[in-house]
Design an enzyme around this catalytic site. Structure first.
Site, PDB file in Angstrom:
ATOM      1  N   ASP A   1      24.985-155.346  -0.833  1.00 39.88           N
ATOM      2  CA  ASP A   1      26.072-154.362  -0.897  1.00 39.88           C
ATOM      3  C   ASP A   1      25.614-152.986  -1.344  1.00 39.88           C
ATOM      4  O   ASP A   1      26.364-152.018  -1.230  1.00 39.88           O
ATOM      5  CB  ASP A   1      27.166-154.856  -1.846  1.00 39.88           C
ATOM      6  CG  ASP A   1      27.884-156.052  -1.271  1.00 39.88           C
ATOM      7  OD1 ASP A   1      28.158-156.024  -0.065  1.00 39.88           O
ATOM      8  OD2 ASP A   1      28.145-157.008  -2.015  1.00 39.88           O
TER       9      ASP A   1
ATOM     10  N   HIS B   1      22.419-160.564  -8.459  1.00 44.66           N
ATOM     11  CA  HIS B   1      22.907-161.610  -7.560  1.00 44.66           C
ATOM     12  C   HIS B   1      22.817-162.941  -8.276  1.00 44.66           C
ATOM     13  O   HIS B   1      21.862-163.163  -9.033  1.00 44.66           O
ATOM     14  CB  HIS B   1      22.045-161.652  -6.285  1.00 44.66           C
ATOM     15  CG  HIS B   1      22.714-162.368  -5.169  1.00 44.66           C
ATOM     16  ND1 HIS B   1      22.688-163.739  -5.065  1.00 44.66           N
ATOM     17  CD2 HIS B   1      23.449-161.915  -4.131  1.00 44.66           C
ATOM     18  CE1 HIS B   1      23.384-164.095  -3.993  1.00 44.66           C
ATOM     19  NE2 HIS B   1      23.853-163.001  -3.406  1.00 44.66           N
TER      20      HIS B   1
HETATM   21  C1  LIG Z   1      26.448-160.912  -8.899  1.00 46.81           C
HETATM   22  C2  LIG Z   1      26.496-161.043 -10.419  1.00 46.81           C
HETATM   23  C3  LIG Z   1      27.921-161.538 -10.803  1.00 46.81           C
HETATM   24  C4  LIG Z   1      25.459-162.078 -10.876  1.00 46.81           C
HETATM   25  O1  LIG Z   1      25.485-162.116 -12.268  1.00 46.81           O
HETATM   26  P1  LIG Z   1      24.605-163.158 -13.084  1.00 46.81           P
HETATM   27  O2  LIG Z   1      24.654-164.492 -12.401  1.00 46.81           O
HETATM   28  O3  LIG Z   1      25.042-163.063 -14.503  1.00 46.81           O
HETATM   29  O4  LIG Z   1      23.135-162.577 -12.922  1.00 46.81           O
HETATM   30  P2  LIG Z   1      21.878-162.865 -13.813  1.00 46.81           P
HETATM   31  O5  LIG Z   1      21.991-164.193 -14.490  1.00 46.81           O
HETATM   32  O6  LIG Z   1      20.677-162.635 -12.971  1.00 46.81           O
HETATM   33  O7  LIG Z   1      21.922-161.716 -14.928  1.00 46.81           O
HETATM   34  C5  LIG Z   1      20.865-161.516 -15.835  1.00 46.81           C
HETATM   35  C6  LIG Z   1      21.276-160.473 -16.839  1.00 46.81           C
HETATM   36  O8  LIG Z   1      21.433-159.219 -16.187  1.00 46.81           O
HETATM   37  C7  LIG Z   1      22.762-158.739 -16.357  1.00 46.81           C
HETATM   38  N1  LIG Z   1      23.234-158.209 -15.090  1.00 46.81           N
HETATM   39  C8  LIG Z   1      23.314-158.861 -13.903  1.00 46.81           C
HETATM   40  N2  LIG Z   1      23.819-158.064 -12.980  1.00 46.81           N
HETATM   41  C9  LIG Z   1      24.068-156.873 -13.584  1.00 46.81           C
HETATM   42  C10 LIG Z   1      24.625-155.662 -13.128  1.00 46.81           C
HETATM   43  N3  LIG Z   1      25.024-155.527 -11.860  1.00 46.81           N
HETATM   44  N4  LIG Z   1      24.742-154.657 -13.993  1.00 46.81           N
HETATM   45  C11 LIG Z   1      24.356-154.796 -15.285  1.00 46.81           C
HETATM   46  N5  LIG Z   1      23.823-155.932 -15.770  1.00 46.81           N
HETATM   47  C12 LIG Z   1      23.687-156.964 -14.924  1.00 46.81           C
HETATM   48  C13 LIG Z   1      23.579-159.972 -16.719  1.00 46.81           C
HETATM   49  O9  LIG Z   1      24.748-159.632 -17.457  1.00 46.81           O
HETATM   50  C14 LIG Z   1      22.606-160.759 -17.524  1.00 46.81           C
HETATM   51  O10 LIG Z   1      22.544-160.185 -18.821  1.00 46.81           O
HETATM   52  P3  LIG Z   1      22.300-161.105 -20.120  1.00 46.81           P
HETATM   53  O11 LIG Z   1      20.963-161.751 -19.883  1.00 46.81           O
HETATM   54  O12 LIG Z   1      22.334-160.123 -21.244  1.00 46.81           O
HETATM   55  O13 LIG Z   1      23.421-162.099 -20.131  1.00 46.81           O
HETATM   56  C15 LIG Z   1      26.190-159.708 -11.118  1.00 46.81           C
HETATM   57  O14 LIG Z   1      24.871-159.332 -10.830  1.00 46.81           O
HETATM   58  C16 LIG Z   1      27.155-158.604 -10.744  1.00 46.81           C
HETATM   59  O15 LIG Z   1      28.293-158.565 -11.223  1.00 46.81           O
HETATM   60  N6  LIG Z   1      26.707-157.622  -9.879  1.00 46.81           N
HETATM   61  C17 LIG Z   1      27.519-156.501  -9.540  1.00 46.81           C
HETATM   62  C18 LIG Z   1      28.549-156.870  -8.469  1.00 46.81           C
HETATM   63  C19 LIG Z   1      27.909-157.000  -7.104  1.00 46.81           C
HETATM   64  O16 LIG Z   1      27.164-156.146  -6.662  1.00 46.81           O
HETATM   65  N7  LIG Z   1      28.256-158.129  -6.436  1.00 46.81           N
HETATM   66  C20 LIG Z   1      27.779-158.401  -5.101  1.00 46.81           C
HETATM   67  C21 LIG Z   1      26.880-159.588  -5.086  1.00 46.81           C
HETATM   68  S1  LIG Z   1      26.223-159.811  -3.451  1.00 46.81           S
END
Ligand SMILES: CC(C)(COP(=O)(O)OP(=O)(O)OC[C@H]1O[C@@H](n2cnc3c(N)ncnc32)[C@H](O)[C@@H]1OP(=O)(O)O)[C@@H](O)C(=O)NCCC(=O)NCCS
Length: 378
Positions: free
Chosen positions: A315, A261
């Site tokens: 979700d 998130h």
């Molecule tokens: C919501 C989302 C866009 C947030 O991404 P974000 O702001 O980059 O999150 P973070 O900064 O906490 O991520 C930290 C690390 O974990 C990774 N990461 C975050 N969510 C991940 C996921 N769902 N799967 C794999 N890796 C993930 C990021 O790529 C990042 O890696 P890095 O440090 O190598 O760059 C992302 O978690 C995502 O795409 N989730 C899946 C879609 C989803 O369920 N969306 C509904 C949200 S309510």
């Protein structure tokens, strides 16, 4: 050359002052008007939560009864709107249909004097009251079934299930749907809420503002993730495949749907409540492969991603619950829209209470002093 620095996506930049909801992503706190989400999920109904969001205070019994009566009166939709709904392309996504129908609801509704708080309240009721019926009616029409008239005795959650299935929901189904609506009702300044406030700031009506918000919620980076969680669980194909599937995702650096998130760096507080609901539902109705796969995925994902602050979000469990209730996958995001309409309208009311037109700046990266060349010489 501009010296201004861009913050992509305006991440973390305040877009408004708001007293509607609060998030602490580090501590995993979400509160509506100061009330923690887990307390509301346990004790409140969607109608009571909506009253709270719109009025900044919990209702007493008489206030809640009066509010429910006003909302119930807005369930019935004008026939010309239903005629338009029947004519919509059946192959389109239900979110596109909902966006169109909310805009069209504005075309058959009285004009709202935005300066009049009673008129704003009446418009809010009209938009929210229509949502469950519009979603259910489109689903029935595209399945070649008759539209079902709403039952004024039922709650918003109960009516949605009744108008969708043509069967009165039992207590557990209604309670689960109601709780899911409470959990999704509001979530501070996300993309759809921001878009609702931007449209509202031009002093158009609530139908247009909510229609814009529905369109914004439609995308997979926002409301569309719950559908994709379910597809992901189907793709994994069973509990025994979870670990190898997850290892392959990590190796490919592919995103796992339903975890992570942009604000929460601990488990989303709404995911706890939905997980409890899922447990209650699957205990009562029997487990499924999808549910067992989800539990296994949660366990392994915690080992792989937990240390990075990436945990299940709302979700992760919502899709599994809706699927168990027999709801088609592409209706999951419209349910999110129905719930979030309560929050969008709270923001619409707040924006209208002290409006200032949104007019952000930009950092220009184009050419200056370009030379005009006549078309025949280019
Ligand atoms: C919501 C989302 C866009 C947030 O991404 P974000 O702001 O980059 O999150 P973070 O900064 O906490 O991520 C930290 C690390 O974990 C990774 N990461 C975050 N969510 C991940 C996921 N769902 N799967 C794999 N890796 C993930 C990021 O790529 C990042 O890696 P890095 O440090 O190598 O760059 C992302 O978690 C995502 O795409 N989730 C899946 C879609 C989803 O369920 N969306 C509904 C949200 S309510």
């Amino acid at each position: 050359m501009s010296t201004q620095k861009l913050t992509p996506g305006l991440a973390g930049i305040p877009a408004a002052e708001s007293s509607i909801s609060f998030i602490d992503g580090q501590e995993g706190i979400l509160a509506y008007r100061g009330h923690k989400i887990e307390v509301l999920a346990e004790n409140s109904t969607f109608e009571e939560t909506t009253y709270l969001l719109w009025n900044a205070a919990l209702p007493n019994q008489a206030e809640l009864d009066a509010f429910k009566k006003e909302l119930t009166a807005c369930y019935a939709l004008p026939e010309e709107l239903l005629t338009a709904l029947r004519a919509l392309p059946k192959g389109g996504h239900p979110m596109a249909a909902l966006q169109a129908m909310v805009a069209m609801l504005g075309m058959v509704s009285p004009k709202c004097d935005l300066k009049d708080s009673a008129a704003r309240h009446q418009t809010s009721l009209r938009v929210l009251g229509a949502m469950p019926i519009l979603i259910a009616a489109f689903e029935r029409v595209r399945a070649g079934k008759e539209i079902i008239a709403p039952d004024p005795e039922l709650s918003v959650a109960g009516n949605f299930l009744w108008c969708l299935n043509g069967e009165k929901p039992d207590a557990i189904e209604e309670r689960i749907m109601d709780c899911a609506l409470v959990l999704h009702a509001e979530h501070t300044m996300n993309a759809s809420t921001f878009s609702c406030r931007v449209v509202a700031s031009t002093e158009t009506d609530a139908y247009t503002a909510v229609s814009g918000a529905v369109g914004t919620l439609y995308g997979p980076l926002h409301g569309g993730a719950n559908e994709r969680v379910l597809h992901q669980l189907e793709t994994i194909g069973g509990v025994d495949n979870v670990k190898s599937w997850l290892d392959a995702q990590v190796a490919k650096k592919s995103k796992v749907m339903g975890i992570g998130h942009s604000v929460y760096k601990t488990k989303d507080p709404r995911a706890y409540a939905l997980q409890n609901l899922a447990r209650e539902l699957f205990d009562a109705r029997g487990t499924t492969d999808l549910y067992a796969t989800a539990l296994e995925l949660e366990k392994h994902a915690a080992e792989v991603f937990g240390a990075r602050g990436v945990w299940p979000n709302v979700d992760f469990f919502s899709g599994i619950v809706y699927e168990k209730l027999g709801i088609p996958t592409d209706v999951f995001t419209p349910i999110f829209a129905l719930a979030r309409t309560a929050g969008w309208l709270a923001h619409w009311r707040e924006q209208m209470g002290d409006n200032k037109l949104f007019r952000p700046g930009q950092i220009y990266t184009g050419a200056h002093d370009a030379t005009w060349v006549p078309i025949e010489e280019r």
